[in-house]
Design an enzyme around this catalytic site. Sequence first.
Site, PDB file in Angstrom:
ATOM      1  N   GLU A 256       0.789  -1.239   0.000  1.00 59.05           N
ATOM      2  CA  GLU A 256       0.000   0.000   0.000  1.00 59.05           C
ATOM      3  C   GLU A 256       0.818   1.285   0.000  1.00 59.05           C
ATOM      4  OE1 GLU A 256      -2.826   0.074   3.174  1.00 59.05           O
ATOM      5  OE2 GLU A 256      -3.938  -1.627   2.418  1.00 59.05           O
ATOM      6  N   GLU A 530      -5.551  -8.340   1.247  1.00 56.77           N
ATOM      7  CA  GLU A 530      -6.141  -7.961   2.540  1.00 56.77           C
ATOM      8  C   GLU A 530      -7.604  -7.625   2.343  1.00 56.77           C
ATOM      9  OE1 GLU A 530      -4.433  -4.730   4.848  1.00 56.77           O
ATOM     10  OE2 GLU A 530      -2.416  -5.467   4.401  1.00 56.77           O
TER      11      GLU A 530
HETATM   12  C1  BGC Z   1      -2.859  -2.212   6.203  1.00 60.57           C
HETATM   13  C2  BGC Z   1      -2.791  -2.945   7.512  1.00 60.57           C
HETATM   14  C3  BGC Z   1      -3.850  -2.383   8.449  1.00 60.57           C
HETATM   15  C4  BGC Z   1      -5.200  -2.638   7.827  1.00 60.57           C
HETATM   16  C5  BGC Z   1      -6.358  -2.170   8.695  1.00 60.57           C
HETATM   17  C6  BGC Z   1      -4.248  -1.996   5.700  1.00 60.57           C
HETATM   18  O1  BGC Z   1      -4.282  -0.757   5.100  1.00 60.57           O
HETATM   19  O2  BGC Z   1      -2.070  -2.810   5.235  1.00 60.57           O
HETATM   20  O3  BGC Z   1      -1.520  -2.840   8.036  1.00 60.57           O
HETATM   21  O4  BGC Z   1      -3.768  -2.886   9.731  1.00 60.57           O
HETATM   22  O5  BGC Z   1      -5.283  -1.935   6.614  1.00 60.57           O
HETATM   23  O6  BGC Z   1      -6.245  -0.817   8.948  1.00 60.57           O
END
Ligand code: BGC
Length: 664
Positions: A256, A530
């Site tokens: 990101e 994610e």
């Molecule tokens: C990030 C994580 C973060 C998650 C929730 C993502 O943008 O890569 O490190 O904990 O979002 O905020």
Amino acid sequence: MKTLSIFTTLLAVSAAKKCVVRNPTDSAKTNDVKAPVTDDIPSDNETPVNVDENTPLDKEEDSGIENSDIENSEDKPKGKLPADFKWGAATAAYQVEGAWNTEGRGESVWDHFTHLYPMNVESSDRSNEDSTNGNVACDSYHKFDQDIAMMKIMKANHYRFSISWPRLFPEGQAKKVKGKWNVNKEGVEYYDMVIDTLLENNITPMATLYHWDFHTLSMKSMVVGRLPFTRRFAKYAEFCFEHFGDRVKNWITTNEPWVNCVSGYRLGPGKAPYRCTGEAPRKLANDTAGLDLLGGCSYEIGPSQYTKNHEALTANRPPQRLEDVWCSHNILIAHAKAVNVYRKKFQKKQKGLIGITIDGEAQIPWQDDKTTPEELENNKKYANLAAEFRIGWYSDPPMIGDYPESVKQRMSKDMPVFTDEEKALLKGSSSDFLGWNTYTAHWAEQVKNEDGTYVQPPTDEEANFENSKRDMWDDNCRGRGEGWTCIPPTLGSQAGSSWNTKFAPTIRVGLNWFSKRYEGLIKNGIVITENGCAQPNYKVARANDEVTKKYFESIGQPKYADTYKEEDIEREDNLEGTLMHDTYRIDWYDQYLKNLRLAYAVDNIDVRGYMAWSLLDNFEWENGYETRFGMTYIDFYNDKEMKRVPKDSLEHLGQWYLENVEQN
Ligand code: BGC
């Protein structure tokens, strides 16, 4: 000129990702969206996502996706996901490892930031010194065997973790002299153990080289002059490929860049390295979350490099007002250099895949009963334009070798330029696979003036950073506290982070957008690296719900306007409640995964994996341990053993996998 859109003014909560800011004064203005517009909803047997095959990459065009199309295809999943679907969970080194100064680990910018500015991290127990940093976190450094046990419950076949650069190279600079690396032996042993344990458990490692915790040494070179940082990164990456590459076959260079650079350099004060490029130091207004955020930026890399008006700097130094832009630029180049090393020296032999992970919200064209067909067309055009700014800025370079034309044109001289050599390195550097972190969605439309006329795009003379998105959204964050917006308003029911709302079709819209834009260019598909949420809690207002409900009613799809009930709200003191029985999170996963399956089975999108965020409750950056994204509970403040306790969602995902993915 009225800089906020009608939809922005409808919002009570509008927050840049990870930057908790709210404006309760807006919460009353929630009733402009009216009755259903159902005319153009296709029947069930029509193609659900209407993607135009011929979108040129450099033209402003609509996203080609009808709101109604997304909604109406709900009941159509056919065909399970294939047996080789990458399934698992994700974490990041700084958020879980702890052991920050054990066995030779060096200092990362996150250590530096949290130790210097503990008040910038949320904590309900400031007597506990570790509550505002990753010093201990989940102590995965010592408890990795327990993490594996959790992965098993969700039937993970992959695990996405990140490698801490300062753990391997405490001095920051990786060097190989006479065939010997200056690496920290204990750090290497730790990652060897992680990788080997995963493999012994039939879980494939997916390693991220950089998840925001770069070495303090690189803080300055990240924005000031690109070479030191990008070279350093490539060298560090080379070690990782050389040493771990016999076992790691899935590499993600960086996580990101947008969040890293925009939150870390522009927005302050919640993310390292805590710059406030876009604004003067400040204290957040309307801080109802109880975050006691100190005003001010560190300016640690030295105010002397800036002229008095913080502008016009000597060659090779970006103006302070553009640090995030340059940070992004340099991370992209660093990514490409690392990929080049892998391709040239290792890939043939090791046969692994390498790519980048970007974030970015899918853009949903606004529609209500007042929207005329012409306006809807225009909103679609703006959805694509906004996506080019929010996503394409980061995904075009590693796919096609340069920034989107719209971004270059509207940023004009404020946009750094890739050299021909850099373009060549970048092009196709994420063609093995593209990693996408997806959470929420934004509404898209053209901003209107108070008299109802459209705000116009900048002319060539006006083109610069500040004007570049003025007809899309005001991301310069001026006027914060007065119904401000940094990014377009989010859509969906409010989860447990101010920036995170549940709007499941976003995953499908985004997958279609990528797939159409990079048709034929991604060899091994898109991997969702994610996705997840924190249960709703009392720290975040829910004012978004009413607006969202009306929006969905207006397009004849009220079922998507899900919200939550009082009993869904997470309470730290109630283990019998949704802390462990995390129904909202379960529903989140169900809805997003259903949309992923639709994208795969109905839209024929090549999506190859899904990593839930996150395996464990962990250090949620500026939200500390107060916001829990995990499928595994840890009592950070009271349990010295850090016992892992699976929540319902962890088991639920295990079951989902058995039912929705082909089993060999
Ligand atoms: C990030 C994580 C973060 C998650 C929730 C993502 O943008 O890569 O490190 O904990 O979002 O905020």
